[in-house]
Design a protein around this motif. Structure first.
Motif, PDB file in Angstrom:
ATOM      1  N   ALA A 117       0.848  -1.193   0.000  1.00  0.00           N
ATOM      2  CA  ALA A 117       0.000   0.000   0.000  1.00  0.00           C
ATOM      3  C   ALA A 117       0.880   1.239   0.000  1.00  0.00           C
ATOM      4  N   GLU A 118       0.529   2.190  -0.836  1.00  0.00           N
ATOM      5  CA  GLU A 118       1.136   3.515  -0.804  1.00  0.00           C
ATOM      6  C   GLU A 118       0.189   4.403  -0.003  1.00  0.00           C
ATOM      7  N   ILE A 119       0.549   4.674   1.238  1.00  0.00           N
ATOM      8  CA  ILE A 119      -0.333   5.409   2.144  1.00  0.00           C
ATOM      9  C   ILE A 119       0.057   6.885   2.132  1.00  0.00           C
ATOM     10  N   HIS A 120      -0.954   7.743   2.037  1.00  0.00           N
ATOM     11  CA  HIS A 120      -0.740   9.187   2.002  1.00  0.00           C
ATOM     12  C   HIS A 120      -1.104   9.808   3.350  1.00  0.00           C
ATOM     13  N   GLY A 121      -0.682  11.030   3.539  1.00  0.00           N
ATOM     14  CA  GLY A 121      -0.854  11.694   4.829  1.00  0.00           C
ATOM     15  C   GLY A 121      -2.284  11.940   5.225  1.00  0.00           C
ATOM     16  N   ASP A 122      -3.218  11.932   4.260  1.00  0.00           N
ATOM     17  CA  ASP A 122      -4.626  12.115   4.601  1.00  0.00           C
ATOM     18  C   ASP A 122      -5.330  10.805   4.916  1.00  0.00           C
ATOM     19  N   GLY A 123      -4.578   9.687   4.883  1.00  0.00           N
ATOM     20  CA  GLY A 123      -5.159   8.383   5.179  1.00  0.00           C
ATOM     21  C   GLY A 123      -5.596   7.618   3.950  1.00  0.00           C
ATOM     22  N   SER A 124      -5.625   8.253   2.791  1.00  0.00           N
ATOM     23  CA  SER A 124      -5.959   7.529   1.565  1.00  0.00           C
ATOM     24  C   SER A 124      -4.779   6.653   1.162  1.00  0.00           C
ATOM     25  N   CYS A 125      -5.017   5.719   0.272  1.00  0.00           N
ATOM     26  CA  CYS A 125      -3.935   4.838  -0.144  1.00  0.00           C
ATOM     27  C   CYS A 125      -4.204   4.282  -1.524  1.00  0.00           C
ATOM     28  N   VAL A 126      -3.156   3.718  -2.111  1.00  0.00           N
ATOM     29  CA  VAL A 126      -3.268   2.939  -3.343  1.00  0.00           C
ATOM     30  C   VAL A 126      -2.752   1.542  -3.031  1.00  0.00           C
ATOM     31  N   ILE A 127      -3.584   0.546  -3.311  1.00  0.00           N
ATOM     32  CA  ILE A 127      -3.177  -0.844  -3.147  1.00  0.00           C
ATOM     33  C   ILE A 127      -2.578  -1.320  -4.472  1.00  0.00           C
ATOM     34  N   THR A 128      -1.408  -1.940  -4.408  1.00  0.00           N
ATOM     35  CA  THR A 128      -0.747  -2.413  -5.618  1.00  0.00           C
ATOM     36  C   THR A 128       0.147  -3.600  -5.267  1.00  0.00           C
ATOM     37  N   LYS A 129       1.045  -3.942  -6.162  1.00  0.00           N
ATOM     38  CA  LYS A 129       2.019  -5.010  -5.940  1.00  0.00           C
ATOM     39  C   LYS A 129       3.275  -4.656  -6.718  1.00  0.00           C
ATOM     40  N   HIS A 130       4.356  -5.376  -6.473  1.00  0.00           N
ATOM     41  CA  HIS A 130       5.591  -5.094  -7.193  1.00  0.00           C
ATOM     42  C   HIS A 130       5.425  -5.388  -8.682  1.00  0.00           C
ATOM     43  N   PRO A 131       6.071  -4.591  -9.536  1.00  0.00           N
ATOM     44  CA  PRO A 131       5.980  -4.828 -10.985  1.00  0.00           C
ATOM     45  C   PRO A 131       6.499  -6.223 -11.352  1.00  0.00           C
ATOM     46  N   GLY A 132       5.801  -6.854 -12.299  1.00  0.00           N
ATOM     47  CA  GLY A 132       6.256  -8.133 -12.803  1.00  0.00           C
ATOM     48  C   GLY A 132       5.878  -9.329 -11.973  1.00  0.00           C
ATOM     49  N   THR A 133       5.257  -9.123 -10.822  1.00  0.00           N
ATOM     50  CA  THR A 133       4.837 -10.259 -10.005  1.00  0.00           C
ATOM     51  C   THR A 133       3.478 -10.756 -10.466  1.00  0.00           C
ATOM     52  N   GLY A 134       3.131 -11.986 -10.103  1.00  0.00           N
ATOM     53  CA  GLY A 134       1.878 -12.580 -10.524  1.00  0.00           C
ATOM     54  C   GLY A 134       0.691 -11.997  -9.795  1.00  0.00           C
ATOM     55  N   GLY A 135      -0.480 -12.495 -10.162  1.00  0.00           N
ATOM     56  CA  GLY A 135      -1.692 -12.033  -9.521  1.00  0.00           C
ATOM     57  C   GLY A 135      -2.281 -10.818 -10.201  1.00  0.00           C
ATOM     58  N   VAL A 136      -3.297 -10.266  -9.564  1.00  0.00           N
ATOM     59  CA  VAL A 136      -3.983  -9.099 -10.101  1.00  0.00           C
ATOM     60  C   VAL A 136      -4.522  -8.275  -8.942  1.00  0.00           C
ATOM     61  N   VAL A 137      -4.444  -6.956  -9.078  1.00  0.00           N
ATOM     62  CA  VAL A 137      -5.059  -6.043  -8.117  1.00  0.00           C
ATOM     63  C   VAL A 137      -6.099  -5.234  -8.880  1.00  0.00           C
ATOM     64  N   ASP A 138      -7.350  -5.437  -8.546  1.00  0.00           N
ATOM     65  CA  ASP A 138      -8.412  -4.634  -9.147  1.00  0.00           C
ATOM     66  C   ASP A 138      -9.488  -4.379  -8.102  1.00  0.00           C
ATOM     67  N   VAL A 139     -10.522  -3.668  -8.492  1.00  0.00           N
ATOM     68  CA  VAL A 139     -11.576  -3.313  -7.542  1.00  0.00           C
ATOM     69  C   VAL A 139     -12.193  -4.565  -6.934  1.00  0.00           C
ATOM     70  N   GLY A 140     -12.312  -5.626  -7.725  1.00  0.00           N
ATOM     71  CA  GLY A 140     -12.901  -6.858  -7.210  1.00  0.00           C
ATOM     72  C   GLY A 140     -12.059  -7.518  -6.149  1.00  0.00           C
ATOM     73  N   THR A 141     -10.757  -7.659  -6.377  1.00  0.00           N
ATOM     74  CA  THR A 141      -9.910  -8.333  -5.386  1.00  0.00           C
ATOM     75  C   THR A 141      -9.836  -7.524  -4.102  1.00  0.00           C
ATOM     76  N   VAL A 142      -9.822  -6.198  -4.226  1.00  0.00           N
ATOM     77  CA  VAL A 142      -9.752  -5.354  -3.028  1.00  0.00           C
ATOM     78  C   VAL A 142     -11.088  -5.374  -2.285  1.00  0.00           C
ATOM     79  N   THR A 143     -12.190  -5.325  -3.020  1.00  0.00           N
ATOM     80  CA  THR A 143     -13.506  -5.402  -2.378  1.00  0.00           C
ATOM     81  C   THR A 143     -13.659  -6.706  -1.613  1.00  0.00           C
ATOM     82  N   ALA A 144     -13.231  -7.803  -2.230  1.00  0.00           N
ATOM     83  CA  ALA A 144     -13.344  -9.104  -1.581  1.00  0.00           C
ATOM     84  C   ALA A 144     -12.609  -9.106  -0.249  1.00  0.00           C
ATOM     85  N   GLN A 145     -11.407  -8.567  -0.216  1.00  0.00           N
ATOM     86  CA  GLN A 145     -10.643  -8.564   1.022  1.00  0.00           C
ATOM     87  C   GLN A 145     -11.211  -7.582   2.039  1.00  0.00           C
ATOM     88  N   LEU A 146     -11.778  -6.470   1.579  1.00  0.00           N
ATOM     89  CA  LEU A 146     -12.414  -5.526   2.507  1.00  0.00           C
ATOM     90  C   LEU A 146     -13.566  -6.185   3.261  1.00  0.00           C
TER      91      LEU A 146
END
Length: 571
Positions: A219-248
């Protein structure tokens, strides 16, 4: 007000005790990070570590972490990545000392701190383990003092992220919105690859090679508490609204997600694809409130002993074969002395058989008997004797998957609550200084959020009988003896239908095992989601192995497989 402090890049390398061993190295070498976390604890893990410590008072922590660190401590130092982990389990001081010895052996100067105060065993002498869920401010104190490695015991999973965020941005105890944003980020990261395509309902929409080895999230966390969920470049898997919603939605209850530092309002979460690149999902808008006045305490105790035997029933007359062997086993228990009958017996018949099957295995059903008792002899010798003696005297084709052995101990999980001030939350710094962490000053009694207004129902139209999973995703999990099933729609049109169609009554119809249990529905319109909490379906918790799926991991997938009338326009 926009923070001028650079975002905090914080990754995760473990979602449970036993997760991918190489993940620590992969996260350290795959891209830039400021902090790397590892979550090793769960309700069952605390019981396992408690049993370890009974055998060895110096044990009680996740030994895997120490082995991982032996390979990667140098990498972390070279890259300036600080490590925060709850691998300390029941013995954070012991693990911190072991890390120091490891660093000395490797010839490295590493500042190691730990957090303690969660252990409340003295208050609950009948428990094998009793630990309060602490927040992130003890971790922050360790990092503020310059620690390279911070070891904790039982903190909340999200605290592994909120602590570093507090230290990085200088947030105070009253910065509830910012803290809540970090809690949500921590909740997404805590289960590792579940945020990057693991255990994902719509996995068939992605190429198999993409999901074979998902990368771990950051997660890239910003000072206002917002963030971007991602992963290292070139690694497997997928990060999208669905995968993040599921974990939420995973292992949550209502719209208020309570913790020791803040209560995060899940009904305020806004998520969307981040426009700066692929595999990037932005989370923002999270509102926070003062935490509840009490801390959760997890109690693990030994519940007794259990054993099981699975009878294989093949071919014709499956139901009558099951009845015969069940009556024979019951009679064998009754004919023995009073001490030979287990205190609890549970029978489950799984009709895995197929008519006119082409293999013996697919022609067979499984009849499972689970017994429990306080006496290991009763669930060991008594069950074994009764089952084995039927080998030549029961239904045709009699055999079992494996002969029953000795009874095994099982655990029971309970949660209780204590005031914040009842816990001595302490940061033990790398130089030995002990810094007390103040309890929450302001608190707010936890209340259910009023149910929001539902969207307008869709217009009437033709329907087709089809599985729910064609239009909705789901993820389920355990919380003590309860389970949650989060269900979400991916379009506004599907949400309008789902919000009205999947009532508590319909949920119970689709999952008959829940029909006699308490079920509560929580509505989360921002996520186009419903969260169902099923009370008592897991008995006394995962360690008690009350049902076939003891952690309710597949309860959501069962729900998705069930058929109901779905508007054809959605299909």
């Amino acid at each position: 007000m926009t923070s001028t402090v650079a975002p905090l890049r914080i990754g995760n390398a473990s979602g449970f005790y036993g997760d991918r061993f190489d993940a620590l190295r992969e996260m350290l070498t795959g891209g830039q990070l400021d902090v790397l976390t590892g979550d090793y604890l769960a309700e069952l893990t605390m019981l396992i570590l408690g049993r370890d410590r009974l055998k060895d008072p110096g044990a009680g922590y996740a030994r895997t972490f120490l082995k991982q660190l032996e390979e990667c401590l140098g990498l972390a130092q070279e890259r300036g990545v600080r490590i925060v982990t709850n691998a300390g389990g029941l013995n954070p001081a012991g693990l911190a000392d072991a890390v120091r010895k490891l660093a000395d052996r490797l010839g490295m100067a590493v500042r190691v701190a730990h957090v303690e105060g969660d252990d409340l065993a003295a208050r609950y002498p009948d428990a094998l383990a009793a630990h309060a869920y602490l927040g992130g401010f003890g971790i922050a104190a360790c990092l503020d003092a310059g620690a390279d490695v911070v070891v904790t015991g039982r903190v909340t999973d999200a605290a592994l992220v909120t602590g570093p965020a507090v230290a990085h941005f200088g947030w105070g105890a009253g910065d509830y919105d910012r803290l809540a944003g970090a809690v949500v980020a921590g909740h997404v990261l805590e289960c590792g690859t579940q945020a990057t395509g693991g255990n994902y309902a719509f996995f068939t929409e992605h190429a198999p090679e993409k999901l074979r080895r998902p990368g771990f999230p950051l997660a890239e966390i910003h000072g206002d508490g917002s963030c971007v969920i991602t992963k290292h470049p070139g690694t497997g898997g997928v990060v999208d609204v669905g995968t993040v919603t599921a974990q939420l939605l995973y292992e949550t209850h209502g719209a208020r997600y309570a913790g020791p530092d803040v209560t995060a309002r899940l009904d305020t979460v806004r998520i969307g694809e981040d426009e700066t690149g692929d595999d990037r999902v932005r989370i923002e808008g999270v509102r926070g409130e003062a935490p509840p006045p009490t801390l959760k305490v997890g109690l693990n105790r030994l519940g007794g002993f259990r054993n099981e035997v699975t009878f294989v029933l093949t071919g014709l007359d499956i139901e009558r074969k099951a009845t015969l062997v069940r009556e024979q086993m019951e009679a064998a228990f009754d004919e023995g002395n009073a001490k030979s009958r287990p205190g609890e017996l549970r029978w489950d018949l799984a009709r895995t058989d197929h008519a006119d099957a082409s293999t013996e295995e697919t022609a067979s059903a499984l009849l499972r008997l689970v017994v429990r008792d306080a006496d290991p002899e009763v669930v060991g010798r008594a069950l074994s004797g009764a089952a084995v003696e039927l080998a030549l005297a029961s239904y045709p084709g009699f055999h079992v998957l494996t002969p029953p052995g000795k009874g095994a101990p099982y655990g029971v999980f309970d949660d209780v609550y204590v005031p914040h001030g009842a816990v001595d939350h302490m940061a033990v710094l790398h130089d030995g200084r002990r810094v007390a962490v103040a309890p929450a000053h302001d608190t707010r009694v936890l209340e259910d959020v009023p149910q929001p207004t539902l969207p307008e129902p869709p217009p009437d139209g033709p329907t087709t009988r089809a599985p729910l999973g064609l239009v909705a995703g789901a993820r389920s999990g355990d919380k003590g003896g309860n389970a949650n099933v989060g269900v979400w729609a991916r379009t506004d049109e599907a949400w309008r239908w789902l919000a009205h169609a999947l009532t508590v009554e319909r949920f119970k119809e689709l999952l008959p095992e829940t029909a006699e249990l308490g079920v509560t529905r929580h509505v989360l319109p921002n996520l186009r989601a419903l969260n169902f909490v099923v009370e008592g379906i897991l008995g006394e918790g995962v360690a008690a192995q009350h049902r076939f799926d003891p952690q309710a991991k597949a309860l959501g997938e069962w729900l998705r497989s069930r058929r109901l009338d779905i508007p054809e326009v959605l299909l």
